[in-house]
Design an enzyme around this catalytic site. Sequence first.
Site, PDB file in Angstrom:
ATOM      1  N   ASN A  13      -1.762   0.692  -4.965  1.00 48.70           N
ATOM      2  CA  ASN A  13      -2.488  -0.220  -5.850  1.00 48.70           C
ATOM      3  C   ASN A  13      -3.446  -1.031  -4.984  1.00 48.70           C
ATOM      4  OD1 ASN A  13      -3.396  -2.150  -7.603  1.00 48.70           O
ATOM      5  ND2 ASN A  13      -1.425  -3.184  -7.874  1.00 48.70           N
ATOM      6  N   LYS A  15      -5.732  -2.998  -5.900  1.00 49.80           N
ATOM      7  CA  LYS A  15      -6.151  -4.270  -6.527  1.00 49.80           C
ATOM      8  C   LYS A  15      -7.686  -4.392  -6.421  1.00 49.80           C
ATOM      9  CE  LYS A  15      -1.596  -5.962  -5.577  1.00 49.80           C
ATOM     10  NZ  LYS A  15      -0.694  -7.073  -5.474  1.00 49.80           N
ATOM     11  N   HIS A  95       0.856  -4.920 -15.087  1.00 50.53           N
ATOM     12  CA  HIS A  95       1.041  -5.514 -13.753  1.00 50.53           C
ATOM     13  C   HIS A  95       1.132  -7.033 -13.886  1.00 50.53           C
ATOM     14  CE1 HIS A  95       0.336  -6.815  -9.664  1.00 50.53           C
ATOM     15  NE2 HIS A  95       0.701  -5.590  -9.289  1.00 50.53           N
ATOM     16  N   GLU A  97       0.030  -9.403 -12.164  1.00 48.85           N
ATOM     17  CA  GLU A  97      -1.218 -10.166 -11.976  1.00 48.85           C
ATOM     18  C   GLU A  97      -2.045 -10.158 -13.257  1.00 48.85           C
ATOM     19  OE1 GLU A  97      -2.546  -8.247  -8.360  1.00 48.85           O
ATOM     20  OE2 GLU A  97      -0.858  -9.163  -7.302  1.00 48.85           O
ATOM     21  N   GLU A 167       8.636  -4.477 -10.298  1.00 46.37           N
ATOM     22  CA  GLU A 167       7.940  -5.312  -9.320  1.00 46.37           C
ATOM     23  C   GLU A 167       8.310  -6.773  -9.545  1.00 46.37           C
ATOM     24  OE1 GLU A 167       4.253  -3.264  -7.586  1.00 46.37           O
ATOM     25  OE2 GLU A 167       3.623  -4.274  -9.396  1.00 46.37           O
ATOM     26  N   GLY A 173       3.151  -9.521  -2.689  1.00 46.39           N
ATOM     27  CA  GLY A 173       2.212 -10.204  -1.799  1.00 46.39           C
ATOM     28  C   GLY A 173       2.840 -11.311  -0.965  1.00 46.39           C
ATOM     29  N   SER A 212       5.723  -6.035  -1.678  1.00 45.59           N
ATOM     30  CA  SER A 212       5.780  -6.138  -0.212  1.00 45.59           C
ATOM     31  C   SER A 212       6.401  -4.918   0.462  1.00 45.59           C
ATOM     32  CB  SER A 212       6.500  -7.422   0.219  1.00 45.59           C
ATOM     33  OG  SER A 212       5.763  -8.555  -0.199  1.00 45.59           O
ATOM     34  N   GLY A 234      -0.755  -4.389  -0.702  1.00 42.46           N
ATOM     35  CA  GLY A 234      -1.419  -4.687   0.574  1.00 42.46           C
ATOM     36  C   GLY A 234      -1.362  -3.550   1.594  1.00 42.46           C
TER      37      GLY A 234
HETATM   38  P1  PGA Z   1       2.181  -5.836  -2.513  1.00 41.69           P
HETATM   39  O1  PGA Z   1       1.715  -5.554  -4.017  1.00 41.69           O
HETATM   40  O2  PGA Z   1       2.686  -4.529  -1.948  1.00 41.69           O
HETATM   41  O3  PGA Z   1       0.948  -6.326  -1.809  1.00 41.69           O
HETATM   42  O4  PGA Z   1       3.263  -6.851  -2.574  1.00 41.69           O
HETATM   43  C1  PGA Z   1       2.406  -4.676  -4.860  1.00 41.69           C
HETATM   44  C2  PGA Z   1       1.761  -4.669  -6.232  1.00 41.69           C
HETATM   45  O5  PGA Z   1       1.317  -5.723  -6.698  1.00 41.69           O
HETATM   46  O6  PGA Z   1       1.665  -3.615  -6.880  1.00 41.69           O
END
Ligand code: PGA
Length: 251
Positions: A13, A15, A95, A97, A167, A173, A212, A234
């Site tokens: 992902n 983002k 998601h 976010e 998640e 993050g 993460s 990330g």
């Molecule tokens: P992250 O994000 O690996 O940066 O924690 C995962 C996601 O939001 O899909």
Amino acid sequence: MGRGMRKPVVAANWKMNGSLELCEHFVANLVRPDYADVWLFPTALHLGSLAESFRDCDISTGVQNVWCEVEGAFTGEISASMVAALGGQLALVGHSERRASFGDSDAVVARKFKKITEAGLIPVLCVGETLEERESGLAFEAVQRQLNAVEEAWDSPTFSHVSIAYEPVWAIGTGEAATPAIAQEMQTFIRNHVDQNSTGDSEAVRILYGGSVKAAGASELIAQEDIDGFLVGGASLDVKEFNQICEAVKS
Ligand code: PGA
């Protein structure tokens, strides 16, 4: 039956990150494992380029979001059928976010989910509790509510063609992934929920963990019975790290 029948998935992902240069870098350097499915979710602007480059191999591409109509006066939005026409095969939906910052309520997520399915794309339904919900003992209830909302939008819910990504919001993050035990506990709960509330074989549904995920720690997570792969944010922007995560899911 268990994990054996489910091919692992490693999904990226990106983002609101990436560029045409990053797409080219991935095309040149991404490993193409035969033991796992690799799914890439770049920005919608970069989808066409990646989908075209990976057209003849087993890497699948998709978008991070769609709107819940096919076309019309929805300035700035894209539809699932447009994604399909461009060669995309998948779409993330729900998601955290999107839920937290863009008004994707449970009801909106359910509508988007429906449109994604109708367009012939595979939905990857993201669910997960906030820190507050976990600390107040409401983690399972929160995830159940998110699953129920999508099930209610179906006449006869079936998750056979769907993937689910657990998640936990507190792990996204933050650099602190859920422990294998916490992730496994929730993912078993999700599989049991799907088993009881939908038709089809819940043992065939792939449930990913996200939050993460890095190469370090990936082997311990994937060793859990109900963790069938990862949705990586990330760490998915670094092709070397992402390749190592792919390597970690090899059984
Ligand atoms: P992250 O994000 O690996 O940066 O924690 C995962 C996601 O939001 O899909």
